[in-house]
Design a protein around this motif. Structure first.
Motif, PDB file in Angstrom:
ATOM      1  N   ILE A   1      36.939  37.838  33.691  1.00  0.00           N
ATOM      2  CA  ILE A   1      37.010  39.124  33.002  1.00  0.00           C
ATOM      3  C   ILE A   1      37.532  38.879  31.584  1.00  0.00           C
ATOM      4  CG2 ILE A   1      38.132  41.395  33.028  1.00  0.00           C
ATOM      5  CD1 ILE A   1      38.129  41.241  36.068  1.00  0.00           C
ATOM      6  N   ARG A   2      36.872  39.519  30.621  1.00  0.00           N
ATOM      7  CA  ARG A   2      37.273  39.365  29.220  1.00  0.00           C
ATOM      8  C   ARG A   2      38.769  39.624  29.081  1.00  0.00           C
ATOM      9  NH1 ARG A   2      33.711  43.121  25.472  1.00  0.00           N
ATOM     10  NH2 ARG A   2      35.724  44.096  25.024  1.00  0.00           N
ATOM     11  N   TYR A   3      39.411  38.867  28.236  1.00  0.00           N
ATOM     12  CA  TYR A   3      40.862  38.940  28.126  1.00  0.00           C
ATOM     13  C   TYR A   3      41.361  40.364  27.869  1.00  0.00           C
ATOM     14  CZ  TYR A   3      45.559  38.458  26.363  1.00  0.00           C
ATOM     15  OH  TYR A   3      46.887  38.616  26.179  1.00  0.00           O
ATOM     16  N   ASP A   4      40.734  41.057  26.894  1.00  0.00           N
ATOM     17  CA  ASP A   4      41.234  42.405  26.550  1.00  0.00           C
ATOM     18  C   ASP A   4      40.984  43.411  27.672  1.00  0.00           C
ATOM     19  OD1 ASP A   4      38.509  42.193  26.069  1.00  0.00           O
ATOM     20  OD2 ASP A   4      38.503  43.590  24.388  1.00  0.00           O
ATOM     21  N   VAL A   5      39.898  43.186  28.445  1.00  0.00           N
ATOM     22  CA  VAL A   5      39.608  44.073  29.575  1.00  0.00           C
ATOM     23  C   VAL A   5      40.646  43.859  30.676  1.00  0.00           C
ATOM     24  CG1 VAL A   5      37.898  44.599  31.376  1.00  0.00           C
ATOM     25  CG2 VAL A   5      37.128  44.150  29.036  1.00  0.00           C
ATOM     26  N   GLU A   6      40.929  42.601  30.972  1.00  0.00           N
ATOM     27  CA  GLU A   6      41.923  42.283  31.998  1.00  0.00           C
ATOM     28  C   GLU A   6      43.301  42.834  31.598  1.00  0.00           C
ATOM     29  OE1 GLU A   6      42.386  38.079  33.053  1.00  0.00           O
ATOM     30  OE2 GLU A   6      42.640  38.821  35.103  1.00  0.00           O
ATOM     31  N   HIS A   7      43.612  42.704  30.316  1.00  0.00           N
ATOM     32  CA  HIS A   7      44.888  43.193  29.808  1.00  0.00           C
ATOM     33  C   HIS A   7      44.997  44.716  30.011  1.00  0.00           C
ATOM     34  CE1 HIS A   7      48.469  42.985  27.301  1.00  0.00           C
ATOM     35  NE2 HIS A   7      48.029  44.064  26.675  1.00  0.00           N
ATOM     36  N   ALA A   8      43.916  45.420  29.655  1.00  0.00           N
ATOM     37  CA  ALA A   8      43.920  46.885  29.809  1.00  0.00           C
ATOM     38  C   ALA A   8      44.041  47.273  31.279  1.00  0.00           C
ATOM     39  CB  ALA A   8      42.636  47.469  29.210  1.00  0.00           C
ATOM     40  N   LEU A   9      43.327  46.548  32.153  1.00  0.00           N
ATOM     41  CA  LEU A   9      43.384  46.851  33.588  1.00  0.00           C
ATOM     42  C   LEU A   9      44.801  46.663  34.115  1.00  0.00           C
ATOM     43  CD1 LEU A   9      40.069  45.173  34.828  1.00  0.00           C
ATOM     44  CD2 LEU A   9      40.597  47.621  34.898  1.00  0.00           C
ATOM     45  N   LEU A  10      45.412  45.551  33.734  1.00  0.00           N
ATOM     46  CA  LEU A  10      46.751  45.261  34.276  1.00  0.00           C
ATOM     47  C   LEU A  10      47.812  46.197  33.717  1.00  0.00           C
ATOM     48  CD1 LEU A  10      46.660  41.385  34.591  1.00  0.00           C
ATOM     49  CD2 LEU A  10      46.788  43.080  36.427  1.00  0.00           C
ATOM     50  N   ARG A  11      47.574  46.715  32.529  1.00  0.00           N
ATOM     51  CA  ARG A  11      48.519  47.678  31.974  1.00  0.00           C
ATOM     52  C   ARG A  11      48.491  48.973  32.790  1.00  0.00           C
ATOM     53  NH1 ARG A  11      46.888  48.085  26.471  1.00  0.00           N
ATOM     54  NH2 ARG A  11      45.911  50.008  27.147  1.00  0.00           N
ATOM     55  N   MET A  12      47.267  49.380  33.208  1.00  0.00           N
ATOM     56  CA  MET A  12      47.139  50.625  33.978  1.00  0.00           C
ATOM     57  C   MET A  12      47.381  50.426  35.467  1.00  0.00           C
ATOM     58  SD  MET A  12      43.794  52.256  32.198  1.00  0.00           S
ATOM     59  CE  MET A  12      43.892  53.875  32.906  1.00  0.00           C
ATOM     60  N   TYR A  13      47.023  49.235  35.953  1.00  0.00           N
ATOM     61  CA  TYR A  13      47.131  48.950  37.399  1.00  0.00           C
ATOM     62  C   TYR A  13      47.872  47.630  37.584  1.00  0.00           C
ATOM     63  CZ  TYR A  13      43.342  52.370  37.354  1.00  0.00           C
ATOM     64  OH  TYR A  13      42.578  53.485  37.132  1.00  0.00           O
ATOM     65  N   PRO A  14      49.199  47.643  37.477  1.00  0.00           N
ATOM     66  CA  PRO A  14      49.956  46.387  37.520  1.00  0.00           C
ATOM     67  C   PRO A  14      49.781  45.610  38.831  1.00  0.00           C
ATOM     68  CG  PRO A  14      51.402  48.305  37.117  1.00  0.00           C
ATOM     69  CD  PRO A  14      50.019  48.828  37.268  1.00  0.00           C
ATOM     70  N   ASP A  15      49.435  46.312  39.924  1.00  0.00           N
ATOM     71  CA  ASP A  15      49.256  45.610  41.211  1.00  0.00           C
ATOM     72  C   ASP A  15      47.784  45.421  41.556  1.00  0.00           C
ATOM     73  OD1 ASP A  15      52.044  45.517  41.618  1.00  0.00           O
ATOM     74  OD2 ASP A  15      52.014  47.600  42.351  1.00  0.00           O
ATOM     75  N   ASP A  16      46.920  45.423  40.536  1.00  0.00           N
ATOM     76  CA  ASP A  16      45.474  45.324  40.752  1.00  0.00           C
ATOM     77  C   ASP A  16      45.100  44.129  41.640  1.00  0.00           C
ATOM     78  OD1 ASP A  16      42.750  45.678  40.503  1.00  0.00           O
ATOM     79  OD2 ASP A  16      42.619  44.640  38.561  1.00  0.00           O
ATOM     80  N   GLN A  17      44.374  44.430  42.734  1.00  0.00           N
ATOM     81  CA  GLN A  17      43.881  43.341  43.602  1.00  0.00           C
ATOM     82  C   GLN A  17      42.364  43.256  43.528  1.00  0.00           C
ATOM     83  OE1 GLN A  17      45.298  44.124  47.690  1.00  0.00           O
ATOM     84  NE2 GLN A  17      46.961  45.295  46.783  1.00  0.00           N
ATOM     85  N   ALA A  18      41.753  44.084  42.667  1.00  0.00           N
ATOM     86  CA  ALA A  18      40.298  44.257  42.712  1.00  0.00           C
ATOM     87  C   ALA A  18      39.570  43.428  41.657  1.00  0.00           C
ATOM     88  CB  ALA A  18      39.944  45.745  42.588  1.00  0.00           C
ATOM     89  N   ARG A  19      40.079  42.211  41.392  1.00  0.00           N
ATOM     90  CA  ARG A  19      39.372  41.275  40.516  1.00  0.00           C
ATOM     91  C   ARG A  19      39.000  40.045  41.343  1.00  0.00           C
ATOM     92  NH1 ARG A  19      43.767  39.903  36.993  1.00  0.00           N
ATOM     93  NH2 ARG A  19      44.937  40.914  38.663  1.00  0.00           N
ATOM     94  N   GLY A  20      38.063  39.244  40.825  1.00  0.00           N
ATOM     95  CA  GLY A  20      37.702  38.009  41.523  1.00  0.00           C
ATOM     96  C   GLY A  20      36.521  38.154  42.464  1.00  0.00           C
TER      97      GLY A  20
END
Ligand code: HEC
Length: 194
Positions: A159-178
């Motif tokens: 995932i593009r760095y800025d996209v991953e950063h935005a996702l983790l900012r909104m969803y700190p416990d995100d398990q839905a990558r990979g």
């Protein structure tokens, strides 16, 4: 688990991978509940996918994340009210903690993984059951959501760095990558009171 007296039955049904009935054999009331569930899934899924696509085209993935996080809940509430049922999305690896599966949903999601591993296509995978929870009788329906190429921008392995950063900012416990294409991202889940 005590909430679900029919769990044992569910396990038996899940083990066989279906209710063992063909569409023609279903009692008319069950058939109409299956049809209503499928229509609600199409309504919710179609609206969300349309908005996601438009947001990606007009403002790119960062904008689409905002749209997805705001509109997914709104659309599910609208469709639920319109159709007098409850619809949502859930997964074994959630992004938004509000979408966490309950015990019954977890069982069905696990059975979907087993069916995928056994070679079934996730495109048409569904499961439904009528069960009694205390005094309450409910019709519950789930339909698998496969991972397509368009999902990888926000759910993929790279995932593009800025996209991953935005996702983790909104969803700190995100398990839905990979995820990879062809896997099961989660499922639509419908409850109809009876
Ligand atoms: C632009 C980024 C983006 C794209 C592309 C995207 N999603 Fe998501 N997805 C999200 C966000 C953000 C959430 C959390 C929504 C919320 O807060 O309810 C989410 C949540 C979900 C959920 C709900 C379960 C959970 O993990 O909370 C499912 C199911 C899902 N996405 C499936 C898909 C599928 C299938 C595709 C491809 C057709 C897709 N997504 C494409 C950003 C994206």
């Amino acid at each position: 688990m005590k909430r679900y007296p029919l769990t044992t039955l569910a396990i038996l049904l899940l083990a066989t991978g279906s209710l063992g009935l063909s569409a023609q054999e279903l009692p008319p009331e069950t058939q109409s509940r299956v049809d209503a569930s499928r229509a609600a899934v199409q309504h919710f899924g179609g609206s969300l996918q349309g908005e996601l696509k438009q947001a990606l085209e007009s403002g790119g993935p960062l904008h689409a994340i905002e749209v997805c996080s705001q509109r997914a809940g709104e659309i599910s509430r609208d469709v639920s009210t319109d159709r007098r049922l409850e619809i949502g999305r859930t997964s074994l690896r959630i992004r938004n903690p509000e979408n966490a599966p309950d015990a019954w949903e977890r069982l069905v999601l696990e059975s979907f993984e087993a069916r995928l591993a056994a070679g079934e296509s996730p495109q048409t995978m569904e499961f439904y059951e009528i069960y009694q929870r205390g005094e309450v009788r409910e019709f519950r329906y789930m339909r698998a959501i496969p991972v397509g190429e368009a999902c990888l921008t926000c759910h993929g392995q790279e995932i593009r760095y800025d996209v991953e950063h935005a996702l983790l900012r909104m969803y700190p416990d995100d398990q839905a990558r990979g995820y990879e294409e062809g896997q099961i991202r989660g499922a639509f889940t419908v409850v109809q009171p009876m």
